[in-house]
Design a protein around this motif. Structure first.
Motif, PDB file in Angstrom:
ATOM      1  N   VAL A 158      17.386   6.143 146.113  1.00 26.23           N
ATOM      2  CA  VAL A 158      16.881   6.001 147.483  1.00 26.23           C
ATOM      3  C   VAL A 158      17.120   7.285 148.264  1.00 26.23           C
ATOM      4  O   VAL A 158      18.263   7.718 148.445  1.00 26.23           O
ATOM      5  CB  VAL A 158      17.553   4.821 148.211  1.00 26.23           C
ATOM      6  CG1 VAL A 158      17.029   4.719 149.645  1.00 26.23           C
ATOM      7  CG2 VAL A 158      17.304   3.523 147.457  1.00 26.23           C
ATOM      8  N   ILE A 159      16.046   7.891 148.713  1.00 29.19           N
ATOM      9  CA  ILE A 159      16.111   9.103 149.532  1.00 29.19           C
ATOM     10  C   ILE A 159      16.286   8.704 150.993  1.00 29.19           C
ATOM     11  O   ILE A 159      15.574   7.827 151.492  1.00 29.19           O
ATOM     12  CB  ILE A 159      14.839   9.945 149.363  1.00 29.19           C
ATOM     13  CG1 ILE A 159      14.719  10.424 147.912  1.00 29.19           C
ATOM     14  CG2 ILE A 159      14.839  11.126 150.315  1.00 29.19           C
ATOM     15  CD1 ILE A 159      13.396  11.094 147.605  1.00 29.19           C
ATOM     16  N   SER A 172      19.552  18.349 149.995  1.00 29.65           N
ATOM     17  CA  SER A 172      18.623  18.067 151.084  1.00 29.65           C
ATOM     18  C   SER A 172      17.549  19.143 151.171  1.00 29.65           C
ATOM     19  O   SER A 172      17.773  20.292 150.778  1.00 29.65           O
ATOM     20  CB  SER A 172      19.365  17.971 152.423  1.00 29.65           C
ATOM     21  OG  SER A 172      19.941  19.218 152.766  1.00 29.65           O
ATOM     22  N   ILE A 173      16.378  18.741 151.662  1.00 24.81           N
ATOM     23  CA  ILE A 173      15.284  19.679 151.912  1.00 24.81           C
ATOM     24  C   ILE A 173      14.638  19.326 153.241  1.00 24.81           C
ATOM     25  O   ILE A 173      14.789  18.207 153.736  1.00 24.81           O
ATOM     26  CB  ILE A 173      14.210  19.648 150.805  1.00 24.81           C
ATOM     27  CG1 ILE A 173      13.519  18.279 150.787  1.00 24.81           C
ATOM     28  CG2 ILE A 173      14.775  20.002 149.446  1.00 24.81           C
ATOM     29  CD1 ILE A 173      12.223  18.257 150.004  1.00 24.81           C
ATOM     30  N   ASN A 174      13.928  20.269 153.802  1.00 26.92           N
ATOM     31  CA  ASN A 174      13.101  20.014 154.971  1.00 26.92           C
ATOM     32  C   ASN A 174      11.641  19.900 154.531  1.00 26.92           C
ATOM     33  O   ASN A 174      11.219  20.575 153.595  1.00 26.92           O
ATOM     34  CB  ASN A 174      13.238  21.143 155.997  1.00 26.92           C
ATOM     35  CG  ASN A 174      14.626  21.214 156.599  1.00 26.92           C
ATOM     36  OD1 ASN A 174      15.284  20.197 156.779  1.00 26.92           O
ATOM     37  ND2 ASN A 174      15.085  22.417 156.892  1.00 26.92           N
ATOM     38  N   TYR A 175      10.906  19.024 155.206  1.00 29.75           N
ATOM     39  CA  TYR A 175       9.485  18.853 154.872  1.00 29.75           C
ATOM     40  C   TYR A 175       8.706  18.547 156.147  1.00 29.75           C
ATOM     41  O   TYR A 175       9.287  18.185 157.182  1.00 29.75           O
ATOM     42  CB  TYR A 175       9.296  17.729 153.853  1.00 29.75           C
ATOM     43  CG  TYR A 175       9.515  16.331 154.422  1.00 29.75           C
ATOM     44  CD1 TYR A 175       8.431  15.526 154.757  1.00 29.75           C
ATOM     45  CD2 TYR A 175      10.796  15.828 154.631  1.00 29.75           C
ATOM     46  CE1 TYR A 175       8.627  14.258 155.287  1.00 29.75           C
ATOM     47  CE2 TYR A 175      10.999  14.567 155.150  1.00 29.75           C
ATOM     48  CZ  TYR A 175       9.909  13.776 155.477  1.00 29.75           C
ATOM     49  OH  TYR A 175      10.093  12.531 156.000  1.00 29.75           O
ATOM     50  N   VAL A 187      17.373  13.586 152.104  1.00 26.18           N
ATOM     51  CA  VAL A 187      18.690  13.753 151.495  1.00 26.18           C
ATOM     52  C   VAL A 187      18.831  12.797 150.316  1.00 26.18           C
ATOM     53  O   VAL A 187      18.483  11.621 150.411  1.00 26.18           O
ATOM     54  CB  VAL A 187      19.814  13.464 152.515  1.00 26.18           C
ATOM     55  CG1 VAL A 187      21.180  13.633 151.861  1.00 26.18           C
ATOM     56  CG2 VAL A 187      19.688  14.369 153.729  1.00 26.18           C
ATOM     57  N   LEU A 188      19.342  13.307 149.194  1.00 26.12           N
ATOM     58  CA  LEU A 188      19.594  12.460 148.032  1.00 26.12           C
ATOM     59  C   LEU A 188      20.926  12.839 147.398  1.00 26.12           C
ATOM     60  O   LEU A 188      21.204  14.026 147.182  1.00 26.12           O
ATOM     61  CB  LEU A 188      18.474  12.605 146.998  1.00 26.12           C
ATOM     62  CG  LEU A 188      18.575  11.715 145.752  1.00 26.12           C
ATOM     63  CD1 LEU A 188      18.527  10.241 146.145  1.00 26.12           C
ATOM     64  CD2 LEU A 188      17.463  12.039 144.771  1.00 26.12           C
ATOM     65  N   LEU A 218      11.716  17.633 146.566  1.00 25.60           N
ATOM     66  CA  LEU A 218      13.119  17.298 146.374  1.00 25.60           C
ATOM     67  C   LEU A 218      13.427  17.063 144.892  1.00 25.60           C
ATOM     68  O   LEU A 218      14.493  17.434 144.398  1.00 25.60           O
ATOM     69  CB  LEU A 218      13.489  16.058 147.190  1.00 25.60           C
ATOM     70  CG  LEU A 218      14.949  15.591 147.132  1.00 25.60           C
ATOM     71  CD1 LEU A 218      15.900  16.712 147.540  1.00 25.60           C
ATOM     72  CD2 LEU A 218      15.153  14.360 148.011  1.00 25.60           C
ATOM     73  N   MET A 219      12.472  16.463 144.175  1.00 29.08           N
ATOM     74  CA  MET A 219      12.672  16.217 142.745  1.00 29.08           C
ATOM     75  C   MET A 219      12.823  17.527 141.975  1.00 29.08           C
ATOM     76  O   MET A 219      13.522  17.577 140.953  1.00 29.08           O
ATOM     77  CB  MET A 219      11.500  15.406 142.183  1.00 29.08           C
ATOM     78  CG  MET A 219      11.426  13.958 142.672  1.00 29.08           C
ATOM     79  SD  MET A 219      12.918  12.983 142.274  1.00 29.08           S
ATOM     80  CE  MET A 219      13.834  13.081 143.823  1.00 29.08           C
ATOM     81  N   GLU A 220      12.186  18.580 142.452  1.00 26.74           N
ATOM     82  CA  GLU A 220      12.311  19.880 141.793  1.00 26.74           C
ATOM     83  C   GLU A 220      13.752  20.379 141.836  1.00 26.74           C
ATOM     84  O   GLU A 220      14.202  21.097 140.929  1.00 26.74           O
ATOM     85  CB  GLU A 220      11.381  20.889 142.455  1.00 26.74           C
ATOM     86  CG  GLU A 220       9.898  20.589 142.230  1.00 26.74           C
ATOM     87  CD  GLU A 220       8.995  21.561 142.962  1.00 26.74           C
ATOM     88  OE1 GLU A 220       9.522  22.431 143.683  1.00 26.74           O
ATOM     89  OE2 GLU A 220       7.760  21.456 142.818  1.00 26.74           O
TER      90      GLU A 220
END
Length: 276
Positions: A158-159, A172-175, A187-188, A218-220
């Motif tokens: 769950v992200i 974490s990433i921004n999108y 965030v994961l 994020l999966m990358e």
């Protein structure tokens, strides 16, 4: 305790269905019922024949000393059409339309029977794809993700949009959100998903696809491969959607907030079922 064949069949069927996509050695039942392997093999054949004839799923068997049986959830095209027809009827209620063109779906996401049906349908579409985990975005997609993961017998990742101390170390990433065009954060937890996993991304609603694109990015970070994307409902008339490779159960279009009307039609999922 001596079990009759009818009693063995009930137990074995329930046990196999409760452990989908898991090879159960025949010795499990040989020891459980104190029966010869040949008798257990005949029991498995009976269960398999009934499942095949009634479209209740697929029971794969392997021979040899380490032989066993594996139940794979799979519904028929007719059953898939029934699920879509009922879902369409539920979604077409005009009072579902909310300000901003959103649809109220919380009751559907909280309906265990519908979630179970959706799990069966999505698992059928992706049953022949190697899936290590089901990924979704908190919070509405969690019930759907759990239903699908239960059928595939894989964990759920769950992200979230904020970092919680209980998650431990996170990535974490921004999108860019597709609907609001705002910069948001995903965030994961590092412990949630194994490096190099093949994941199935599921969600309740798809608009421009900004969130799903964020999930892909994020999966990358986990060196994970997105093996599929499946949503319950997609907005049909969306320009410049960021990706096209996904499945949907239903499509909505011609949303008119003033007249409280919109059009619901089938998504592309039945085309995928037909190919199975």
């Amino acid at each position: 305790m001596k079990f009759k064949r009818s009693e063995r069949l009930v137990y074995m069927t329930q046990h196999l269905v409760s452990h989908p996509n898991q090879l159960i050695p025949l010795t499990t039942y040989v020891e459980k019922f104190s029966q010869a392997k040949s008798s257990i093999s005949e029991d498995i054949r009976i269960i398999k024949d009934v499942m095949d004839s009634e479209g209740l799923g697929v029971l794969k068997t392997t021979a040899g000393a380490n032989g066993g049986a594996m139940f794979i959830p799979k519904i028929s095209l007719e059953r898939a059409e029934e699920i879509i027809k009922y879902f369409k009827k539920e979604l077409e209620e005009s009072e579902r339309l909310l300000p901003g063109g959103y649809l109220y779906m919380s009751d559907i996401m909280g309906d265990p029977k519908m979630m179970n049906d959706f799990g069966d349908l999505i698992a059928t579409m992706y049953g022949d794809v190697e899936i290590d985990a089901v990924v979704t975005i908190a919070t509405k997609g969690i019930s759907l993700a759990n239903a699908v993961a239960r059928k595939l017998n894989v964990p759920v990742a769950v992200i979230r949009k904020d970092n919680k101390v209980t998650e431990g170390s996170t990535v974490s990433i921004n999108y860019v959100s597709g609907s609001t065009r705002k910069i948001e954060t995903m965030v994961l937890s590092k412990r949630t998903l194994k490096e190099g996993s093949n994941v199935l991304v599921v969600d309740d609603f798809l608009r421009a696809g900004g969130s799903i694109t964020g999930v892909t990015n994020l999966m990358e970070e986990f060196n994970a491969t997105v093996a599929g994307v499946s949503v319950l409902v997609e907005a049909k008339q969306v320009a410049n959607r960021r990706f096209k490779d996904y499945t949907s159960l239903l499509k909505v279009s011609e949303i008119d907030e003033y007249n409280e009307s919109f059009v619901v039609e089938e998504g592309n999922c039945l085309d995928y079922i037909k190919d199975k």
